[in-house]
Design a protein around this motif. Sequence first.
Motif, PDB file in Angstrom:
ATOM      1  N   ALA A 115       0.832  -1.212   0.000  1.00 50.13           N
ATOM      2  CA  ALA A 115       0.000   0.000   0.000  1.00 50.13           C
ATOM      3  C   ALA A 115       0.862   1.256   0.000  1.00 50.13           C
ATOM      4  CB  ALA A 115      -0.933  -0.007   1.207  1.00 50.13           C
ATOM      5  N   SER A 116       1.892   1.280   0.832  1.00 53.37           N
ATOM      6  CA  SER A 116       2.757   2.466   0.892  1.00 53.37           C
ATOM      7  C   SER A 116       3.539   2.649  -0.396  1.00 53.37           C
ATOM      8  CB  SER A 116       3.714   2.359   2.081  1.00 53.37           C
ATOM      9  OG  SER A 116       4.550   1.212   1.954  1.00 53.37           O
ATOM     10  N   LEU A 117       4.026   1.538  -0.972  1.00 56.04           N
ATOM     11  CA  LEU A 117       4.797   1.629  -2.217  1.00 56.04           C
ATOM     12  C   LEU A 117       3.923   2.106  -3.365  1.00 56.04           C
ATOM     13  CD1 LEU A 117       7.394   1.180  -3.793  1.00 56.04           C
ATOM     14  CD2 LEU A 117       6.753  -1.220  -4.065  1.00 56.04           C
ATOM     15  N   VAL A 120       3.016   5.969  -2.869  1.00 50.19           N
ATOM     16  CA  VAL A 120       4.048   6.940  -3.219  1.00 50.19           C
ATOM     17  C   VAL A 120       4.296   6.935  -4.723  1.00 50.19           C
ATOM     18  CG1 VAL A 120       5.996   5.358  -2.888  1.00 50.19           C
ATOM     19  CG2 VAL A 120       6.335   7.809  -2.584  1.00 50.19           C
ATOM     20  N   SER A 121       4.189   5.777  -5.376  1.00 52.09           N
ATOM     21  CA  SER A 121       4.380   5.713  -6.824  1.00 52.09           C
ATOM     22  C   SER A 121       3.269   6.454  -7.549  1.00 52.09           C
ATOM     23  CB  SER A 121       4.417   4.250  -7.280  1.00 52.09           C
ATOM     24  OG  SER A 121       5.428   3.529  -6.623  1.00 52.09           O
ATOM     25  N   THR A 122       2.026   6.206  -7.143  1.00 46.83           N
ATOM     26  CA  THR A 122       0.888   6.845  -7.808  1.00 46.83           C
ATOM     27  C   THR A 122       0.910   8.353  -7.611  1.00 46.83           C
ATOM     28  OG1 THR A 122      -0.433   4.845  -7.448  1.00 46.83           O
ATOM     29  CG2 THR A 122      -1.619   6.857  -7.982  1.00 46.83           C
ATOM     30  N   VAL A 123       1.150   8.780  -6.384  1.00 45.69           N
ATOM     31  CA  VAL A 123       1.156  10.222  -6.102  1.00 45.69           C
ATOM     32  C   VAL A 123       2.304  10.900  -6.831  1.00 45.69           C
ATOM     33  CG1 VAL A 123       1.435  11.920  -4.277  1.00 45.69           C
ATOM     34  CG2 VAL A 123      -0.012   9.951  -3.894  1.00 45.69           C
ATOM     35  N   PHE A 124       3.456  10.243  -6.913  1.00 43.89           N
ATOM     36  CA  PHE A 124       4.605  10.814  -7.626  1.00 43.89           C
ATOM     37  C   PHE A 124       4.277  10.987  -9.114  1.00 43.89           C
ATOM     38  CE2 PHE A 124       8.588  10.337 -10.012  1.00 43.89           C
ATOM     39  CZ  PHE A 124       9.331  11.361  -9.452  1.00 43.89           C
TER      40      PHE A 124
END
Length: 260
Positions: A115-117, A120-124
């Motif tokens: 979930a965290s990975l 951060v990938s999607t938001v980036f």
Amino acid sequence: MSIITVVCCLMALSLSMMQKYTEIDPNAAYSMAFQSVGMKWAKYLVALGALKGMTTVLLVGALGQARYTHIAQAHMIPPWFALVHPKTGTPINATLLMTISSGLIAFFSSLDVLASLLSVSTVFIFMMMAVALLVRRYYVREVTPGINQLKLVIFLLVIIASSMGTSAYWGLRPNGWQRTPKVWGVPLVPWLPSLSVAINIFLMGSLGPPAFIRFGICTVAMLVYYILVGVHATYDMAHQQQKLDALKVKNEDEDKEEKA
């Protein structure tokens, strides 16, 4: 999209009205909230709906990821994955690749790590899309003056730096030369993209350091693969296509000369 947004807001409102936000269970928010107000039967409906929803999302995600067959068509991965099934007309090899890979990763990883990975990938990616929109609207190669290019770079740095500063402050203390689009353009530029950058960086700042470490490792691994394999594969493929086109034109010219 508007309907989904309204539904999500109403769900959040109902949750906060049933239970104080400091008492919400992050693992089963709605189930525990219904139980706290004496509606124990509702938590089973919520669990059933959540199970159905997750199953649907997983199936749609597994099928939708096959859209990356263009990566195989560019020979960044073996072209075998771009083959389409003759009967169903679907990229079955790419679907199997994404489904099996995702299943193995999910099986050997914990939910919070994934979930965290993914967060951060999607938001980036969303942040980079907003930055790309500003560049696309305000910069044209060999057309935009040098002074305006410098202004664009400075403004982008100010937007990103101020957004990072706001995110860091919140994390540490919890308590124009604009180019006119030809057909359609995103409204409220540069304010809307700038707000998007700020919001996405703020969301990235709410994630823990392990998420950024994993994101950095994955990014470096993909960059190494792209530099060592992907660039050369796509370059060779492009030149091969150019040679085929040139050969086709040459054959057509020879046919015309023979007929003449």
